[in-house]
Design a protein around this motif. Structure first.
Motif, PDB file in Angstrom:
ATOM      1  N   TYR A 158       0.790  -1.142  -0.059  1.00  0.00           N
ATOM      2  CA  TYR A 158       0.000  -0.192   0.041  1.00  0.00           C
ATOM      3  C   TYR A 158       0.962   1.314  -0.125  1.00  0.00           C
ATOM      4  CZ  TYR A 158      -3.479  -3.476   1.282  1.00  0.00           C
ATOM      5  OH  TYR A 158      -4.153  -4.597   1.444  1.00  0.00           O
ATOM      6  N   HIS A 159       0.546   2.272  -0.641  1.00  0.00           N
ATOM      7  CA  HIS A 159       1.335   3.562  -0.956  1.00  0.00           C
ATOM      8  C   HIS A 159       0.446   4.854  -0.841  1.00  0.00           C
ATOM      9  CE1 HIS A 159       4.700   5.193  -3.265  1.00  0.00           C
ATOM     10  NE2 HIS A 159       4.678   5.828  -2.227  1.00  0.00           N
ATOM     11  N   SER A 160       0.714   5.572  -0.008  1.00  0.00           N
ATOM     12  CA  SER A 160       0.020   7.154  -0.263  1.00  0.00           C
ATOM     13  C   SER A 160       0.560   7.765  -1.073  1.00  0.00           C
ATOM     14  CB  SER A 160       0.093   7.782   1.314  1.00  0.00           C
ATOM     15  OG  SER A 160      -0.788   7.126   2.244  1.00  0.00           O
ATOM     16  N   ASP A 161      -0.181   8.169  -2.130  1.00  0.00           N
ATOM     17  CA  ASP A 161       0.375   9.326  -2.942  1.00  0.00           C
ATOM     18  C   ASP A 161      -0.613  10.577  -3.071  1.00  0.00           C
ATOM     19  OD1 ASP A 161       1.407  10.739  -5.190  1.00  0.00           O
ATOM     20  OD2 ASP A 161       0.891   9.228  -6.574  1.00  0.00           O
ATOM     21  N   SER A 162       0.119  11.396  -2.152  1.00  0.00           N
ATOM     22  CA  SER A 162      -0.815  12.620  -1.359  1.00  0.00           C
ATOM     23  C   SER A 162      -1.451  13.281  -2.181  1.00  0.00           C
ATOM     24  CB  SER A 162       0.201  13.452  -0.607  1.00  0.00           C
ATOM     25  OG  SER A 162       0.746  12.850   0.561  1.00  0.00           O
ATOM     26  N   PRO A 163      -1.035  14.066  -3.403  1.00  0.00           N
ATOM     27  CA  PRO A 163      -1.941  14.900  -4.257  1.00  0.00           C
ATOM     28  C   PRO A 163      -3.080  14.145  -4.924  1.00  0.00           C
ATOM     29  CG  PRO A 163       0.580  15.495  -4.402  1.00  0.00           C
ATOM     30  CD  PRO A 163       0.474  14.029  -3.797  1.00  0.00           C
ATOM     31  N   THR A 164      -2.887  12.907  -5.088  1.00  0.00           N
ATOM     32  CA  THR A 164      -4.133  12.159  -5.735  1.00  0.00           C
ATOM     33  C   THR A 164      -5.229  11.937  -5.044  1.00  0.00           C
ATOM     34  OG1 THR A 164      -3.160   9.798  -5.085  1.00  0.00           O
ATOM     35  CG2 THR A 164      -2.216  10.964  -7.008  1.00  0.00           C
ATOM     36  N   GLY A 165      -5.156  12.036  -3.526  1.00  0.00           N
ATOM     37  CA  GLY A 165      -6.304  12.072  -2.574  1.00  0.00           C
ATOM     38  C   GLY A 165      -6.833  10.520  -2.445  1.00  0.00           C
ATOM     39  N   ALA A 166      -5.489   9.561  -2.661  1.00  0.00           N
ATOM     40  CA  ALA A 166      -5.606   8.441  -2.661  1.00  0.00           C
ATOM     41  C   ALA A 166      -4.594   7.346  -1.915  1.00  0.00           C
ATOM     42  CB  ALA A 166      -6.313   7.835  -4.043  1.00  0.00           C
ATOM     43  N   VAL A 167      -4.852   6.346  -1.668  1.00  0.00           N
ATOM     44  CA  VAL A 167      -4.189   5.093  -1.183  1.00  0.00           C
ATOM     45  C   VAL A 167      -4.003   4.160  -2.251  1.00  0.00           C
ATOM     46  CG1 VAL A 167      -3.431   3.250   0.468  1.00  0.00           C
ATOM     47  CG2 VAL A 167      -4.195   5.528   1.387  1.00  0.00           C
ATOM     48  N   LEU A 191      -5.672  14.671   2.528  1.00  0.00           N
ATOM     49  CA  LEU A 191      -4.718  13.986   1.656  1.00  0.00           C
ATOM     50  C   LEU A 191      -3.906  12.852   2.601  1.00  0.00           C
ATOM     51  CD1 LEU A 191      -3.078  17.032   0.399  1.00  0.00           C
ATOM     52  CD2 LEU A 191      -4.609  15.884  -0.691  1.00  0.00           C
ATOM     53  N   PRO A 192      -3.630  11.772   1.956  1.00  0.00           N
ATOM     54  CA  PRO A 192      -3.358  10.468   2.639  1.00  0.00           C
ATOM     55  C   PRO A 192      -1.633  10.978   2.829  1.00  0.00           C
ATOM     56  CG  PRO A 192      -3.278  10.220   0.283  1.00  0.00           C
ATOM     57  CD  PRO A 192      -4.217  11.459   0.506  1.00  0.00           C
ATOM     58  N   ASP A 193      -1.481  10.487   4.179  1.00  0.00           N
ATOM     59  CA  ASP A 193       0.057  10.870   4.659  1.00  0.00           C
ATOM     60  C   ASP A 193       0.535   9.395   5.041  1.00  0.00           C
ATOM     61  OD1 ASP A 193       2.399  11.792   5.704  1.00  0.00           O
ATOM     62  OD2 ASP A 193       1.584  13.863   5.855  1.00  0.00           O
ATOM     63  N   GLY A 194       1.183   9.385   6.494  1.00  0.00           N
ATOM     64  CA  GLY A 194       1.758   8.128   6.824  1.00  0.00           C
ATOM     65  C   GLY A 194       0.572   6.935   6.918  1.00  0.00           C
ATOM     66  N   LEU A 195       0.744   6.006   6.982  1.00  0.00           N
ATOM     67  CA  LEU A 195      -0.050   4.732   7.030  1.00  0.00           C
ATOM     68  C   LEU A 195       0.606   3.550   7.945  1.00  0.00           C
ATOM     69  CD1 LEU A 195       0.466   2.058   5.082  1.00  0.00           C
ATOM     70  CD2 LEU A 195      -0.248   3.664   3.290  1.00  0.00           C
ATOM     71  N   ALA A 196      -0.509   2.583   8.446  1.00  0.00           N
ATOM     72  CA  ALA A 196      -0.148   1.567   8.904  1.00  0.00           C
ATOM     73  C   ALA A 196      -0.979   0.588   8.648  1.00  0.00           C
ATOM     74  CB  ALA A 196      -0.014   1.672  10.469  1.00  0.00           C
ATOM     75  N   ALA A 207      -4.980  11.513   7.725  1.00  0.00           N
ATOM     76  CA  ALA A 207      -5.347  12.472   6.913  1.00  0.00           C
ATOM     77  C   ALA A 207      -5.138  14.011   7.053  1.00  0.00           C
ATOM     78  CB  ALA A 207      -7.173  12.359   6.779  1.00  0.00           C
ATOM     79  N   PHE A 208      -4.081  14.167   6.296  1.00  0.00           N
ATOM     80  CA  PHE A 208      -3.460  15.511   6.326  1.00  0.00           C
ATOM     81  C   PHE A 208      -4.437  16.582   6.033  1.00  0.00           C
ATOM     82  CE2 PHE A 208      -0.419  18.980   5.069  1.00  0.00           C
ATOM     83  CZ  PHE A 208       0.291  19.006   6.256  1.00  0.00           C
ATOM     84  N   ARG A 209      -4.748  17.677   6.761  1.00  0.00           N
ATOM     85  CA  ARG A 209      -5.481  18.818   6.551  1.00  0.00           C
ATOM     86  C   ARG A 209      -6.939  18.406   6.778  1.00  0.00           C
ATOM     87  NH1 ARG A 209      -3.003  20.984   0.831  1.00  0.00           N
ATOM     88  NH2 ARG A 209      -1.200  21.778   1.526  1.00  0.00           N
ATOM     89  N   ALA A 210      -7.242  17.223   7.234  1.00  0.00           N
ATOM     90  CA  ALA A 210      -8.539  16.950   7.622  1.00  0.00           C
ATOM     91  C   ALA A 210      -8.769  16.635   8.983  1.00  0.00           C
ATOM     92  CB  ALA A 210      -8.963  15.471   6.579  1.00  0.00           C
ATOM     93  N   GLY A 211      -7.818  16.417  10.085  1.00  0.00           N
ATOM     94  CA  GLY A 211      -8.053  16.223  11.394  1.00  0.00           C
ATOM     95  C   GLY A 211      -8.443  14.953  11.782  1.00  0.00           C
ATOM     96  N   GLU A 212      -8.179  13.973  10.890  1.00  0.00           N
ATOM     97  CA  GLU A 212      -8.487  12.441  11.156  1.00  0.00           C
ATOM     98  C   GLU A 212      -7.767  11.390  10.712  1.00  0.00           C
ATOM     99  OE1 GLU A 212     -12.254  12.367   9.418  1.00  0.00           O
ATOM    100  OE2 GLU A 212     -11.378  11.896   7.527  1.00  0.00           O
ATOM    101  N   VAL A 213      -7.847  10.134  11.300  1.00  0.00           N
ATOM    102  CA  VAL A 213      -7.241   8.976  10.972  1.00  0.00           C
ATOM    103  C   VAL A 213      -8.430   8.214  10.285  1.00  0.00           C
ATOM    104  CG1 VAL A 213      -6.222   6.669  11.566  1.00  0.00           C
ATOM    105  CG2 VAL A 213      -5.416   8.903  12.652  1.00  0.00           C
ATOM    106  N   VAL A 214      -8.348   7.697   9.168  1.00  0.00           N
ATOM    107  CA  VAL A 214      -9.050   6.903   8.499  1.00  0.00           C
ATOM    108  C   VAL A 214      -8.762   5.553   8.436  1.00  0.00           C
ATOM    109  CG1 VAL A 214     -10.428   6.385   6.193  1.00  0.00           C
ATOM    110  CG2 VAL A 214      -9.755   8.711   6.778  1.00  0.00           C
ATOM    111  N   HIS A 215      -9.866   4.563   9.043  1.00  0.00           N
ATOM    112  CA  HIS A 215      -9.314   3.352   9.018  1.00  0.00           C
ATOM    113  C   HIS A 215     -10.162   2.585   7.996  1.00  0.00           C
ATOM    114  CE1 HIS A 215     -10.522  -0.841  11.322  1.00  0.00           C
ATOM    115  NE2 HIS A 215      -9.631  -0.948  10.256  1.00  0.00           N
TER     116      HIS A 215
END
Length: 280
Positions: A158-167, A191-196, A207-215
């Protein structure tokens, strides 16, 4: 999910990792420095000046493998660093987030511009770095490479590509290359940033700029959106004896702006997937 505040007062925090003693390692991208928070709460500076460390992993023989301007191994016993991968095609490389496989190799993406500036993005590449430092280019055209993680069965990366808004997700080949890059999940916001990755194959994304972690579940469906008192949520990692301690790092704090970059911890409902050590 209730978060407790562990540390604050930093810039843009990144690269969290937790060792077997429950010590949390993290970096400050713009201000420089790699730090370690001990379970008692005291924070020590391990590397005072290194900036841009977006990825960090423990090394099997000791020390840390770190990104930034090149990939290096830092030896805690001596305090010295050695270069592992610093140039490609005769040009210096800058790298961001990373993960490791069961061979001790590192998957990491290059960044060819300053993502914190207003520069026009220059697409980077995905590499696998094999011990003792052999680099293999796996993919081109990644806008801003961020979080990386392997599935429990090691068949997917899995790979976050931030400007695309997708993992995005790749199939991992028998030769440990990748193929068939495609969207795994789109971020509901930010925007997607670090992941686990968790033990059930779910993917947790800052979720950078969105104030959350998305599971996300392993099929890409949103399981939950976990709000934090921060807008710029940058990365996360699982730790603890049962791997259910979820550490989240940020670049701000909306409850108290003077706290700046903050480290939070909460208990997750599922355990995280351990990430192998590097072998350099």
């Amino acid at each position: 999910m209730e978060f407790e505040l562990l540390a604050s007062g930093y810039g843009l925090l990144e690269a969290p990792r937790v060792d077997d003693l429950g010590r949390l390692y993290f970096s400050d991208i713009p201000n420089g420095g790699v730090y370690r928070r001990n379970p008692g709460g005291n924070v020590e500076t391990l590397i005072p000046k290194r900036k841009g460390v977006g990825g960090m992993i423990f090394n099997a023989s000791g020390g840390l493998v770190l990104t930034g301007r090149g990939l290096i191994h830092w030896d805690e016993k001596t305090g010295r660093s050695r270069d592992l991968f610093v140039a490609w095609g005769g040009k210096p490389v800058g790298m961001n987030d990373l993960t490791t496989d069961d061979h001790g190799s590192i998957y990491t993406g290059t960044i060819n511009f300053d993502p914190l500036s207003n520069e026009q993005p220059i697409p980077g590449s995905l590499f696998r770095i094999d011990p003792p430092g052999r680099a293999v280019k796996l993919w081109d055209g990644i806008e801003v490479s961020n979080g990386l993680g392997l599935s429990p069965d090691r068949k997917h990366l899995y790979h976050s590509d931030s400007p695309t808004g997708a993992v995005w997700v790749y199939d991992v080949t028998h030769e440990r290359g990748v193929k068939d890059r495609r969207i795994f999940a789109r971020m509901p916001a930010g925007l997607p940033d670090g992941l686990a990755v968790d033990a059930q194959g779910g993917v947790w994304v800052a979720a950078f700029r969105a104030g959350e972690v998305v599971h996300f579940l392993k099929d890409g469906a949103v399981a939950e959106r976990i709000k934090l008192p921060a807008t710029m949520v940058t990365s996360l990692v699982f730790g603890g004896r049962d791997m259910r301690d979820l550490y989240v790092v940020t670049a701000d704090n909306t409850n108290a702006p003077n706290l700046k970059g903050t480290i939070f911890r909460a208990r997750a409902g599922v355990p995280g997937l351990p990430v192998p050590k590097a072998n350099f």
